[in-house]
Design a protein around this motif. Structure first.
Motif, mmCIF file in Angstrom:
data_model
loop_
_atom_site.group_PDB
_atom_site.id
_atom_site.type_symbol
_atom_site.label_atom_id
_atom_site.label_comp_id
_atom_site.label_asym_id
_atom_site.label_seq_id
_atom_site.Cartn_x
_atom_site.Cartn_y
_atom_site.Cartn_z
ATOM 1 N N LEU B 6 89.921 -41.095 42.585
ATOM 2 C CA LEU B 6 90.539 -42.371 42.205
ATOM 3 C C LEU B 6 91.520 -42.803 43.294
ATOM 4 N N TYR B 7 92.252 -41.836 43.783
ATOM 5 C CA TYR B 7 93.242 -42.136 44.827
ATOM 6 C C TYR B 7 92.572 -42.793 46.038
ATOM 7 N N ASP B 8 91.473 -42.185 46.504
ATOM 8 C CA ASP B 8 90.758 -42.759 47.657
ATOM 9 C C ASP B 8 90.295 -44.179 47.368
ATOM 10 N N LYS B 9 89.692 -44.346 46.199
ATOM 11 C CA LYS B 9 89.072 -45.636 45.889
ATOM 12 C C LYS B 9 90.114 -46.740 45.741
ATOM 13 N N VAL B 10 91.183 -46.427 45.023
ATOM 14 C CA VAL B 10 92.201 -47.469 44.816
ATOM 15 C C VAL B 10 92.884 -47.785 46.142
ATOM 16 N N TRP B 11 93.107 -46.745 46.906
ATOM 17 C CA TRP B 11 93.715 -46.948 48.228
ATOM 18 C C TRP B 11 92.849 -47.902 49.059
ATOM 19 N N ASP B 12 91.562 -47.595 49.136
ATOM 20 C CA ASP B 12 90.669 -48.402 49.977
ATOM 21 C C ASP B 12 90.630 -49.863 49.525
ATOM 22 N N ARG B 13 90.613 -50.052 48.216
ATOM 23 C CA ARG B 13 90.553 -51.436 47.721
ATOM 24 C C ARG B 13 91.810 -52.226 48.058
ATOM 25 N N HIS B 14 92.917 -51.547 48.241
ATOM 26 C CA HIS B 14 94.200 -52.231 48.466
ATOM 27 C C HIS B 14 94.664 -52.211 49.911
ATOM 28 N N TYR B 200 101.412 -34.431 48.584
ATOM 29 C CA TYR B 200 100.276 -34.546 47.660
ATOM 30 C C TYR B 200 100.494 -35.629 46.617
ATOM 31 N N VAL B 201 99.349 -36.083 46.106
ATOM 32 C CA VAL B 201 99.322 -36.834 44.866
ATOM 33 C C VAL B 201 98.652 -35.899 43.869
ATOM 34 N N TYR B 202 99.134 -35.860 42.637
ATOM 35 C CA TYR B 202 98.547 -34.973 41.645
ATOM 36 C C TYR B 202 97.554 -35.724 40.754
ATOM 37 N N GLU B 203 96.354 -35.189 40.664
ATOM 38 C CA GLU B 203 95.408 -35.697 39.661
ATOM 39 C C GLU B 203 95.388 -34.698 38.512
ATOM 40 N N TYR B 204 95.794 -35.149 37.325
ATOM 41 C CA TYR B 204 95.809 -34.275 36.155
ATOM 42 C C TYR B 204 94.485 -34.420 35.420
ATOM 43 N N ALA B 205 93.825 -33.300 35.182
ATOM 44 C CA ALA B 205 92.515 -33.357 34.551
ATOM 45 C C ALA B 205 92.358 -32.160 33.625
ATOM 46 N N GLY B 206 91.207 -32.065 32.994
ATOM 47 C CA GLY B 206 90.930 -30.938 32.112
ATOM 48 C C GLY B 206 91.050 -31.325 30.651
ATOM 49 N N SER B 207 90.530 -30.471 29.800
ATOM 50 C CA SER B 207 90.422 -30.835 28.383
ATOM 51 C C SER B 207 91.784 -31.041 27.723
ATOM 52 N N TYR B 263 85.484 -52.462 36.541
ATOM 53 C CA TYR B 263 86.334 -52.057 37.664
ATOM 54 C C TYR B 263 87.065 -50.762 37.341
ATOM 55 N N TRP B 264 87.620 -50.702 36.139
ATOM 56 C CA TRP B 264 88.343 -49.491 35.747
ATOM 57 C C TRP B 264 87.426 -48.269 35.796
ATOM 58 N N GLU B 265 86.216 -48.484 35.298
ATOM 59 C CA GLU B 265 85.284 -47.348 35.291
ATOM 60 C C GLU B 265 84.888 -46.948 36.710
ATOM 61 N N SER B 266 84.827 -47.940 37.571
ATOM 62 C CA SER B 266 84.360 -47.661 38.936
ATOM 63 C C SER B 266 85.371 -46.890 39.769
ATOM 64 N N ILE B 267 86.644 -46.998 39.407
ATOM 65 C CA ILE B 267 87.634 -46.355 40.292
ATOM 66 C C ILE B 267 87.965 -44.920 39.864
ATOM 67 N N ALA B 268 87.419 -44.459 38.758
ATOM 68 C CA ALA B 268 87.681 -43.070 38.345
ATOM 69 C C ALA B 268 87.094 -42.107 39.386
ATOM 70 N N SER B 269 87.706 -40.963 39.524
ATOM 71 C CA SER B 269 87.221 -39.974 40.497
ATOM 72 C C SER B 269 85.783 -39.597 40.198
ATOM 73 N N ASP B 270 84.969 -39.480 41.252
ATOM 74 C CA ASP B 270 83.593 -39.035 41.069
ATOM 75 C C ASP B 270 83.572 -37.557 40.720
ATOM 76 N N GLY B 271 82.547 -37.181 39.970
ATOM 77 C CA GLY B 271 82.431 -35.783 39.561
ATOM 78 C C GLY B 271 82.385 -34.835 40.760
ATOM 79 N N ASP B 272 81.814 -35.314 41.863
ATOM 80 C CA ASP B 272 81.698 -34.430 43.035
ATOM 81 C C ASP B 272 82.757 -34.744 44.094
ATOM 82 N N ALA B 273 83.818 -35.419 43.684
ATOM 83 C CA ALA B 273 84.889 -35.734 44.649
ATOM 84 C C ALA B 273 85.486 -34.441 45.195
ATOM 85 N N GLU B 274 85.903 -34.499 46.441
ATOM 86 C CA GLU B 274 86.520 -33.313 47.034
ATOM 87 C C GLU B 274 88.033 -33.409 46.956
#
Ligand code: SF4
Lengths: 217, 474
Positions: B6-14, B200-207, B263-274
């Protein structure tokens, strides 16, 4: 309303490629912005006059009588290079913190590490935040204690610090170094000159309504 | 191919361009301002004869200095009145919308943005306030800036930033009884350190993150900065969209919701994001966390023993020693039983409606301990009204809490709400720095809101899991 000066503001932005002056050691890790400038001194609408409140609670007791603190010592009154330890400036985004230090007389900081927003705020004021390993910092702090009038020379471009007979390698973050050395650390004019590109970027964003984008000048 | 996080995508768009310094010039989708860090920036603008470039993407509130008891104007304190008047003049001149106390929408900047639907996924959001990271809970890229950068944003609608690395913090499992989002973030900071997130930027994830409501996600993103990370975010999901749909903006513009959702759905991190780094935390293992020291990283589980400085990494020992001296705690003790004089339920970390509800359930039918000054400061006027309507105010007042108006209050002691002398405070806020709550000898123990409630009742730090719960009858 005049737009004549847009993009061409008259602020002179000096290059900061070299800073020198005597040092003042401020020891301790994780020194936060609430220590550097307590919030009660932030009830002001300008930054003028913040210098005297820098590290106020460390420097003065309940009765405002001075305590033991390097910034209260005569020998450090003319210091302009603050030598600190790790994670200096953590906490809030208040620019009041570097503003207070600058107005007290600080032109540069050397430390093991700095909190990011703090370092960014320093850069916006043309104040380098130079880093070195813990050992070098401790040596430099000890040297400053022994040589309160001794000159510390910071070569921002070459990333070196010279004190006494020694010259040591230090690190200045790439963007910070460029900004300081090339005199582009004040980004307002620079970014204002890209106003057209900014409008184009905005127009591409689905959430920005057309009406929110200003007309081209 | 993966487009990344998400960080990459939002950054690139802006991203507008790369500046000669190597920094990127980023477009700012929402600029929030408040009275403490903006007046100097407006002053700088005036000095340079510049105007606010994107007033419609700018929104103001007043929170830090606003009195939480008597709010009649002029404010009793001259300095506060001056700051308020300055903000009023600035927003009027620039045509910036202002959630002032008369609007009924005023509150802590990080509470009102999400409430009004200003905060949305995929926006870049900045504010002259380090807890701007809060808005990342919605999948926005949100970070605090300094006053010179506020000037930049006001004048240009953009900010100069260096791109950072992304660390994914994967919190799996289920939070146990009495364990909250606040405990998750205190645990993260304790493990990774107060400077662990620098760069760093923190991405919080997990159940465990996904099962949290928006308020819990906000509590976590809020304190990213305490871990050294300038921004933190959670990928938007159905929980996010449900919240958004209820906000003013989308209630007034329902068509926008369908328009923006792709748009919101498109900017979420991809499952295979590094990711540059991944950290795993097991939620099952957590218990309520409290701080024993004077940095938010100095936390322990409520049943754990305070560490001995010698057992900490070399660079933490000195800070720990000074902290223990200040807090008057000894290694080997637990924090349970630590006497408190004040209980503060408030701040942008934990003063939203669910926080107050949970705390109310703890206090209902009980009484605040003698000699404890306990106060609730809702995060916004809306939270305050909603809480009053459901009877929470009555529950707190019946137990002996003071019920205040919305603002930052004792989180940082810029108004009249301050610790006195060496008072110890059980606080739901985010910083336990020396002097933070208005007295340099004051002692702050950070904890979740239910733990604050328990401390208020018992007069000492208390494991809330040991108090039986009662039901609030709304
Ligand atoms: S509540 Fe506290 S942390 Fe949040 S914005 Fe206000 S002062 Fe800052």
């Amino acid at each position: 309303m005049s737009h004549e000066t847009d993009g061409g503001d008259e602020v002179e932005i000096p290059a900061v490629d070299y800073v020198s002056g005597s040092g003042v050691p401020i020891r301790g890790n994780d020194i936060d912005t609430d220590q550097i400038i307590p919030a009660r001194f932030m009830k002001v609408v300008t930054f003028d006059g913040l210098g005297e409140f820098a590290f106020f609670d460390q420097r003065f007791d309940e009765n405002d009588d001075p305590k033991d603190h390097p910034m209260n010592e005569d020998r450090f009154q003319d210091s302009s290079v603050m030598v600190v330890n790790s994670n200096f400036g953590c906490g809030s985004s208040r620019e009041h913190a570097p503003q207070a230090l600058m107005r007290w007389g600080i032109d540069a900081l050397i430390g093991e590490s700095f909190a990011e927003i703090f370092a960014g705020n320093c850069l916006a004021l043309g104040i380098p935040t130079v880093t070195a390993d813990a050992e070098t910092i401790e040596e430099l702090q000890a040297w400053v204690d022994e040589n309160p009038d001794g000159e510390i020379e910071i070569d921002v471009e070459a990333e070196t610090v010279t004190f006494g007979e020694r010259t040591v390698d230090v690190t200045v973050d790439d963007a910070q170094r460029k900004a300081l050395v090339e005199g582009v650390w004040d980004t307002t004019a620079l970014m204002k000159s890209n106003a057209n590109a900014v409008r184009e970027t905005a127009a591409e964003l689905p959430y920005v309504e057309d009406a929110a984008i200003p007309e081209a000048e | 191919m993966s487009e990344g996080t998400l960080y990459d995508k939002v950054w690139d768009r802006h991203k507008v361009t790369t500046l000669p310094t190597g920094q990127d010039q980023l477009f700012v989708g929402l600029h929030l301002i408040h009275e403490v860090t903006s007046p100097q920036a407006f002053g700088m603008l005036r000095e340079r004869d510049l105007e606010v470039a994107y007033p419609e993407l700018t929104h103001a509130t007043v929170d830090h200095i606003v009195p939480t008891a008597d709010q009649s104007r002029p404010y009793e304190e001259d300095a506060a009145e001056e700051m308020m008047a300055e903000l009023e003049a600035n927003v009027r001149e620039a045509g910036i919308e202002f959630s002032d106390p008369n609007s009924g929408d005023q509150g802590i900047v990080h509470v009102i943005g999400p409430e009004q639907g200003l905060t949305q996924p995929g926006k870049t959001i900045v504010c002259g306030d380090s807890h701007t990271s809060t808005h990342g809970a919605f999948g926005a890229l949100a970070f605090g800036i300094g006053t010179s950068q506020i000037r930049d944003v006001l004048a240009t609608g953009t900010v100069a930033m260096e791109k950072q690395k992304v660390r994914k913090i994967q919190v799996d499992g289920e939070l146990g009884e009495g364990v909250e989002a606040k405990d998750v973030i205190l645990e993260i900071i304790r493990r990774l350190g107060t400077e662990g997130g620098v760069g760093y930027v923190y991405e919080y994830a997990g159940s465990a993150i996904e099962s949290l409501g928006m308020e819990g996600r906000m509590s976590i993103c809020n304190m990213s900065i305490e871990g050294g990370a300038r921004a933190g975010y959670v990928n938007p999901d159905e929980t996010t969209y449900e919240w958004l749909e209820e906000t003013d903006y989308f209630q007034e513009n329902p068509e926008k919701f369908d328009e923006l959702k792709p748009y919101w759905e498109s900017i979420a991190s991809d499952g295979d994001a590094e990711y540059d780094d991944v950290v795993h935390i097991d939620a099952d293992d957590l218990e309520p966390v409290v701080t024993w020291g004077t940095t938010p990283g100095q936390g322990i589980g409520i049943t754990e023993e305070i560490p001995s400085p010698e057992d900490l990494p070399a660079d933490k020992q000195d800070t720990a020693r000074r902290a223990q001296e200040h807090m008057r705690v000894e290694p080997g003790e637990t924090m349970a039983g630590y006497p408190v004089d004040v209980a503060f339920l408030g701040s942008c970390t934990n003063a939203r409606l669910p926080d107050l509800r949970r705390a109310a359930r703890v206090v209902e039918g009980r009484e605040v301990a003698d000699d404890v000054r306990a106060m609730v400061v809702p995060g916004s006027q809306r939270v305050q009204r909603a809480a009053e309507e459901e009877g929470l105010k009555d529950v707190f007042e019946a137990a002996g809490f003071e019920w205040r108006n919305a603002g930052c209050s004792m989180c940082l002691g810029m108004n009249e709400d301050q610790l006195e002398g060496d008072e110890a405070c059980a606080s739901s806020s985010n910083r336990n720095f020396v002097g933070r709550q208005g007295s340099k000898d004051g002692r702050t123990v950070l904890m979740n809101p239910r733990m604050v409630a328990a401390a208020a009742l018992e007069g000492e730090v208390t494991d809330v899991r040991e108090l039986p719960e009662t039901e609030v009858t709304a």
